[in-house]
Design a protein around this motif. Structure first.
Motif, PDB file in Angstrom:
ATOM      1  N   ARG A   1       5.735  10.381  -3.980  1.00 13.38           N
ATOM      2  CA  ARG A   1       4.841  11.083  -4.761  1.00 13.38           C
ATOM      3  C   ARG A   1       4.558  10.982  -2.888  1.00 13.38           C
ATOM      4  N   VAL A   2       3.824  12.717  -2.782  1.00  7.94           N
ATOM      5  CA  VAL A   2       3.252  12.648  -1.396  1.00  7.94           C
ATOM      6  C   VAL A   2       2.235  13.868  -1.690  1.00  7.94           C
ATOM      7  N   MET A   3       0.830  12.855  -1.426  1.00  9.07           N
ATOM      8  CA  MET A   3      -0.618  13.735  -1.948  1.00  9.07           C
ATOM      9  C   MET A   3      -0.324  13.879  -3.087  1.00  9.07           C
ATOM     10  N   GLY A   4      -0.024  13.039  -4.316  1.00  8.81           N
ATOM     11  CA  GLY A   4       0.066  13.169  -5.463  1.00  8.81           C
ATOM     12  C   GLY A   4       0.976  14.181  -6.433  1.00  8.81           C
ATOM     13  N   GLU A   5       2.047  14.865  -5.548  1.00  9.77           N
ATOM     14  CA  GLU A   5       3.455  16.213  -6.224  1.00  9.77           C
ATOM     15  C   GLU A   5       3.884  14.290  -5.964  1.00  9.77           C
ATOM     16  N   VAL A   6       4.816  15.545  -7.626  1.00 12.64           N
ATOM     17  CA  VAL A   6       6.082  14.536  -7.210  1.00 12.64           C
ATOM     18  C   VAL A   6       7.275  14.919  -6.240  1.00 12.64           C
ATOM     19  N   CYS A   7       8.126  14.733  -5.324  1.00  9.74           N
ATOM     20  CA  CYS A   7       8.942  15.185  -4.964  1.00  9.74           C
ATOM     21  C   CYS A   7      10.463  14.164  -4.392  1.00  9.74           C
TER      22      CYS A   7
ATOM     23  N   ALA B   1       0.894  -1.427  -0.338  1.00  6.45           N
ATOM     24  CA  ALA B   1       0.023   0.154   0.257  1.00  6.45           C
ATOM     25  C   ALA B   1       0.982   1.236   0.356  1.00  6.45           C
ATOM     26  N   LEU B   2       1.981   0.987   0.952  1.00  7.24           N
ATOM     27  CA  LEU B   2       3.188   2.506   0.704  1.00  7.24           C
ATOM     28  C   LEU B   2       3.975   2.611  -0.570  1.00  7.24           C
ATOM     29  N   ARG B   3       4.417   1.232  -0.625  1.00  9.85           N
ATOM     30  CA  ARG B   3       4.591   1.548  -2.518  1.00  9.85           C
ATOM     31  C   ARG B   3       3.620   2.482  -3.591  1.00  9.85           C
ATOM     32  N   ALA B   4       2.067   1.919  -3.476  1.00 13.99           N
ATOM     33  CA  ALA B   4       1.869   2.216  -4.219  1.00 13.99           C
ATOM     34  C   ALA B   4       1.334   3.898  -4.087  1.00 13.99           C
ATOM     35  N   THR B   5       1.275   4.281  -2.527  1.00 11.73           N
ATOM     36  CA  THR B   5       1.101   5.345  -2.478  1.00 11.73           C
ATOM     37  C   THR B   5       3.008   6.200  -3.293  1.00 11.73           C
ATOM     38  N   LEU B   6       3.410   6.017  -2.572  1.00 16.60           N
ATOM     39  CA  LEU B   6       5.113   6.609  -2.475  1.00 16.60           C
ATOM     40  C   LEU B   6       5.404   6.802  -4.392  1.00 16.60           C
ATOM     41  N   THR B   7       4.774   5.395  -5.392  1.00 14.55           N
ATOM     42  CA  THR B   7       5.469   5.110  -6.691  1.00 14.55           C
ATOM     43  C   THR B   7       7.271   5.662  -6.263  1.00 14.55           C
ATOM     44  N   PRO B   8       7.920   5.030  -5.651  1.00  7.91           N
ATOM     45  CA  PRO B   8       8.762   5.391  -5.374  1.00  7.91           C
ATOM     46  C   PRO B   8      10.184   4.844  -6.442  1.00  7.91           C
ATOM     47  N   ALA B   9      10.816   6.028  -7.588  1.00  7.04           N
ATOM     48  CA  ALA B   9      11.236   6.244  -8.593  1.00  7.04           C
ATOM     49  C   ALA B   9      13.296   6.355  -8.563  1.00  7.04           C
ATOM     50  N   ARG B  10      13.521   5.577  -9.144  1.00  6.18           N
ATOM     51  CA  ARG B  10      14.963   6.162  -8.912  1.00  6.18           C
ATOM     52  C   ARG B  10      15.383   7.348 -10.374  1.00  6.18           C
ATOM     53  N   ARG B  11      16.064   8.801  -9.897  1.00  5.40           N
ATOM     54  CA  ARG B  11      16.162   9.518 -10.571  1.00  5.40           C
ATOM     55  C   ARG B  11      17.770   9.587 -11.308  1.00  5.40           C
TER      56      ARG B  11
ATOM     57  N   VAL C   1      26.012   1.826  11.137  1.00  7.67           N
ATOM     58  CA  VAL C   1      26.049   3.572  10.005  1.00  7.67           C
ATOM     59  C   VAL C   1      24.776   4.529  10.542  1.00  7.67           C
ATOM     60  N   ARG C   2      25.382   6.090  10.388  1.00  9.11           N
ATOM     61  CA  ARG C   2      24.572   6.783  10.961  1.00  9.11           C
ATOM     62  C   ARG C   2      24.234   7.988  10.284  1.00  9.11           C
ATOM     63  N   ARG C   3      23.319   8.112   9.399  1.00  8.53           N
ATOM     64  CA  ARG C   3      23.194   9.092   7.888  1.00  8.53           C
ATOM     65  C   ARG C   3      21.453   9.411   8.434  1.00  8.53           C
ATOM     66  N   ALA C   4      21.764  10.731   7.921  1.00  7.61           N
ATOM     67  CA  ALA C   4      20.565  11.782   8.033  1.00  7.61           C
ATOM     68  C   ALA C   4      19.649  11.236   7.100  1.00  7.61           C
ATOM     69  N   CYS C   5      18.230  11.698   6.236  1.00  6.17           N
ATOM     70  CA  CYS C   5      17.364  10.496   6.195  1.00  6.17           C
ATOM     71  C   CYS C   5      15.929  11.716   5.338  1.00  6.17           C
ATOM     72  N   PHE C   6      15.160  11.495   5.151  1.00  8.30           N
ATOM     73  CA  PHE C   6      13.744  11.787   4.632  1.00  8.30           C
ATOM     74  C   PHE C   6      12.847  10.648   5.289  1.00  8.30           C
ATOM     75  N   VAL C   7      12.275  10.883   5.409  1.00  5.66           N
ATOM     76  CA  VAL C   7      10.574  10.530   6.374  1.00  5.66           C
ATOM     77  C   VAL C   7       9.609  10.960   5.819  1.00  5.66           C
ATOM     78  N   THR C   8       8.582   9.789   5.142  1.00  6.79           N
ATOM     79  CA  THR C   8       7.766   9.878   4.318  1.00  6.79           C
ATOM     80  C   THR C   8       6.588   8.866   4.125  1.00  6.79           C
ATOM     81  N   ASP C   9       5.014   9.079   4.676  1.00  9.71           N
ATOM     82  CA  ASP C   9       4.077   7.812   4.579  1.00  9.71           C
ATOM     83  C   ASP C   9       3.942   8.365   3.077  1.00  9.71           C
ATOM     84  N   GLY C  10       3.600   9.180   2.714  1.00  9.48           N
ATOM     85  CA  GLY C  10       2.629   9.581   0.990  1.00  9.48           C
ATOM     86  C   GLY C  10       2.383  11.154   1.552  1.00  9.48           C
ATOM     87  N   SER C  11       1.939  10.851   2.909  1.00  4.25           N
ATOM     88  CA  SER C  11       0.829  11.757   2.899  1.00  4.25           C
ATOM     89  C   SER C  11       1.631  13.104   3.836  1.00  4.25           C
TER      90      SER C  11
END
Length: 257
Positions: free
Chosen positions: A22-28, A4-14, A199-209
């Protein structure tokens, strides 16, 4: 990541190693620098620069190398040169304290003007920099005249929050967030155990909302995403986009320590 999360986010490598979600449908586009690129709005977003943190510590007798502002602006300038945004939004805590602008080296301060020239440059108010951004004009008497003139002459405009398409940009995430919230403030970091080391790294966190950005500044610390202050903001395990050397890595929640 569940289906469900994958379907919401539709992650893709640039191609550059960034991760598109995608967050609320917006490409991020989650950039390797820790910045966020909103291609449909030609908008670059960065959070928590904490400029002049080194000089703030030096004033209290804690000697840190005084190059954090320069290093942070180098990275911001590289993002602007590569993307040529029409709008730049800084999500708050751009300055470490109320006197940071006055402590900036003249060439660093001048570089802010050059970077802002010809584009919509927006400062969001953070808990560290409301005074530095001139939001507290009633406090002007506490500054030397020359210093306050420098504070008042920052490029761009100051706002408490900003709506961009379906996204709501703010400094500090709310427990009950409005849909599309994009925030900073918490400096999320992820710890991963691999090859007999952590290993400790800075990160983004999102659930698509909602989306929380890592701190962009050179001298910023971080809070483990498993801490309740971050994990408690999500009702389901979110995607964690960990900053690597040349790509943003999408890691499963159960791989973190």
């Amino acid at each position: 990541m569940n289906a469900a999360l994958r379907a919401t986010l539709t992650p893709a490598r640039r191609p550059c190693g960034s991760l598109s979600v995608r967050v609320m449908g917006e490409v991020c586009v989650l950039r390797c620098s820790g910045a966020l690129w909103l291609p449909d709005h030609r908008t670059l977003v960065a959070g928590d620069l904490h400029l002049e943190k080194g000089s703030a510590h030096a004033a209290r007798g804690q000697m840190l190398p005084p190059y954090d502002s320069r290093a942070t602006l180098d990275r911001l300038e590289a993002e602007i040169a590569g993307l040529n945004p029409d709008r730049v939004v800084l999500l708050g805590d751009s300055f470490h304290d109320s006197r940071s602008v006055g402590r900036m080296a003249s060439d660093d301060r001048a570089r802010l003007d050059r970077l802002a020239e010809g584009r919509d440059w927006i400062w969001l108010e953070g808990n560290h920099d409301r005074e530095a951004l001139g939001a507290g004009r009633a406090l002007a008497a506490t500054f030397a005249i020359g210093e306050f003139e420098r504070l008042a002459s920052l490029p761009g405009r100051v706002v408490p929050e900003l709506v961009v398409g379906a996204l709501y940009l703010t400094h500090e995430p709310e427990v009950e967030a409005r849909s599309g919230e994009v925030a900073g403030h918490l400096h999320p970091c992820a710890r991963v155990a691999a090859h007999a080391r952590t290993v400790r790294r800075a990160c983004f966190v999102t659930d698509g909302s909602r989306l929380i950005l890592p701190a962009f500044g050179a001298f910023t610390g971080g809070l483990n995403v498993l801490d309740r202050a971050i994990a408690g903001l999500f009702s389901v395990p979110p995607l964690v986009g960990v900053l690597g050397r040349d790509r943003v890595h999408a890691l499963p929640w159960d791989s973190l320590v």
